[in-house]
Design a protein around this motif. Sequence first.
Motif, mmCIF file in Angstrom:
data_model
loop_
_atom_site.group_PDB
_atom_site.id
_atom_site.type_symbol
_atom_site.label_atom_id
_atom_site.label_comp_id
_atom_site.label_asym_id
_atom_site.label_seq_id
_atom_site.Cartn_x
_atom_site.Cartn_y
_atom_site.Cartn_z
ATOM 1 N N ALA A 196 -57.620 -47.794 20.515
ATOM 2 C CA ALA A 196 -57.117 -46.420 20.370
ATOM 3 C C ALA A 196 -56.084 -46.140 21.433
ATOM 4 N N CYS B 76 -53.493 -39.232 18.093
ATOM 5 C CA CYS B 76 -54.085 -40.523 18.454
ATOM 6 C C CYS B 76 -53.860 -41.523 17.316
ATOM 7 N N PHE C 85 -55.215 -45.411 15.885
ATOM 8 C CA PHE C 85 -56.376 -46.289 16.034
ATOM 9 C C PHE C 85 -56.171 -47.585 15.260
ATOM 10 N N GLU D 253 -62.577 -40.788 12.662
ATOM 11 C CA GLU D 253 -61.295 -40.503 13.299
ATOM 12 C C GLU D 253 -60.177 -40.196 12.321
#
Length: 606
Positions: A7, A186, A188, A199
Motif C-alpha cells: 500500500a 491510497c 494497493f 479497501e
Amino acid sequence: MCGIIGAIGNKNIVPTLIESLKRLEYRGYDSAGIAAVVNHDIQRRRTVGKISELANSLASSPIESNVGIGHTRWATHGKPSVANAHPHASDTVALVHNGIIENHSSLRHDLEKKGYVFSSETDTETVVHLITDELKKGKTPLSAVKDALKQLEGSFAFGIIFKDSPDTLIGAKKGSPLAIGKKDGCVFLGSDAIALSAETNDVIYLEDGDVVELNENSITIYDKNDKIVERELHKNVISGDSVGKDPYAHFMLKEIYEQPIAISKTFASLMTSNRNIDAAKIPVDWSRISKITILACGTASYAGLVSKYWFEQLARIPVEYDVASEFRYREAAMAKDGLTIVISQSGETADTLAAMKYAKEQGQKILSIVNVLHSSIARNSDIVIPTLAGAEIGVASTKAFTTQLTVLLMLALNAAQNKNTISRNALQETLAAISDLPAKIEAALQESDSIKEIAEKIKSANSALYLGRGSLFPIALEGALKLKEISYIHAEGYPAGEMKHGPIALVDEHMPIVVLAPSDNLFDKTASNIQEVAARNGKVILVSDTEGYKKLSDKAADSIIVPSANKNVLPILYVVSLQILAYWCALKRGNDVDQPRNLAKSVTVE
Ligand code: AGP
C-alpha cells in the motif's frame, strides 16, 4: 500459498497492511511480516505463527509509514522461521514474493561471489540482492526492477519498496496472481481481491509480464514489451462483509451451511425464466465433441470424476479424467475435436494451469469452471462457466465443490439434450431434482448433531475407509480427503466392489468404514459389501436414505440418514454429510479447521 499486500498513500498504511494480511490468512501460512519506509530507512517486523503475533510485535514496537508491504509465507525454500519470513531486505530495498524462483541457486552463487551476504535460505532473497545490485549501477527503482526481472526464471508476484524512494511501490507478475486497487488517496496491490476487499471497490488484474509502478495518485502499468498499457477495471465482487464468518464458529461450517443458497444461485444462473437450460450460457456444440478430457486437482478433480459418470451415462460422450499434476507431464495423446474441461475454485492452481496450457497446445477447446472470475484459468479459457459460491475461505473446499458439481450436471444435461440422448421427462425430472437440492441439503444438515455423536466415537481412529459405487465412488474419495485434511486421520476412498481385492484385510473392530449406500440400482451390490465387512466385525457407518436404513442398519455400528432423491443429484447430496463428519472429527481432535497444518488454499507452486 503465500499472500502479498502493498500500500502507498496519504496516511499511515500499517493498520491496512495488518487488516489485509488477516484477510489473506485463509490461503494458509506459517509466518508473516511487514516492511515500511520510515525516514529513509526500511523497518521490518516478522514473526512465525499467526498474524496476531505480528500485530503484537507491532503494538510493542510500532511503525508508521505511508508506504509498505506485507506477506503471509507458506514455506517452500527453508523452514518456517523469522529469518526466512518475508519481507526480505537489503539496506536499500525490501520485497515480498509469491511464487518460486527456479534459478535461485545459480543466482545466489553469482551474488555471493560479488560479496552479497544472504541471511535466509529462501529463493526470494536472491531477488533483493539482484535489485540492490542494479540500483548500485545508478538506475531508477523501476529500471532496476525491470533489469533484475530479466534474470529470473520461475513464477512470481512481487511487491517492492525502496529506502530512497518513499513515494514509490512497484509490483510485478509472472505466473502468480497480482491485483491492484485504489481508494481515497491510497493505492494497493495484493494477491487477490479478498486481500483488497475492504479497501477498494474496483480491481485491476495484472497480466503475465506486467510491471506496475504505484504512487499515491497514479498507477502505471508496463506490459511484457515494456509498453505502457491500460488494464480493464473490474468490480470487486468480494465485499469486506462477505469474508466474515459470523455467526458460525468457523468459515468451513459457514460455507457448508451456505451450500443450499450457493447451489440455488448457480443453478438459476444457467436456467431461463421458463425453466429450460439456458443454452446461450453454454456455447458448446456437443454433437461435434468426440471426447471430453477433465483436468483439475484435489477436490475439484473429484467433481470432475463424478461428471465422467454423468457425461457418459446421460450424453454418451467418452470422458478421460486425470489429475492435472500427472497429466501435465505424461504427454497425453488428445482427441481431435476434443473439449477439455478445467475445474478450479481459485483459478490459480499451478498444476491445473500447466495442464490446461498443454491441452490448449494440443488444439483442445477449453471450458473452465471457476469460482474466482478473473483468475488466470478463467482468462485463458475459451468458455468460462462461473460457480456462484461466493468467497470460499476455509482451506477445505465445500461449497465450491457442490457448485462445481451443479455446473457439471447442467453441462451433462445440456449435452444430452443437444445430442438427443435423454428423454424430455428424464431431463425435467433431473432439473426439478437440482432445484429441490437446497431443501434436501438443509434436511441433511439437520443430522449434524447425530453426526457429531458419531464423530465422538471415531475421533481416535488411526485410519478410516470410505466406500461408494458409481458416481458415489468419487464422493468416497472426497469424504476421505476431507477427513485427512482437517482431522489428520488417515483415510482412503475405495470403490466398494474393490474391497475384496485387498482392503478387506484391513478390517477389524477399530477402523471406521463409511459406506455410501443410497437405495439405487447398485444398492444390493453395496449391501453385499456391507455384509462382508460386518461378518469380519468391521465398524460400518452407513450413509443411506430411510429405505436403505431399514434394510441395513442392523449391520451398521452407526447410520447417517440422507433424504432420498433423483439418482443424478445423489453425489451433491451425500457429500454434505461427509463434510459435517470431517468437521466434527477435526473439532473434537482440537484442530484448526479453517487453516489445517501444512495446507494452502490455493496451490500456486508445483
Ligand atoms: C480441497 O479441500 C483442497 N484444499 C484442495 O484439494 C483443492 O481442491 C485443490 O488444491 C484444487 O484447488 P482449486 O480448486 O483452487 O484449483
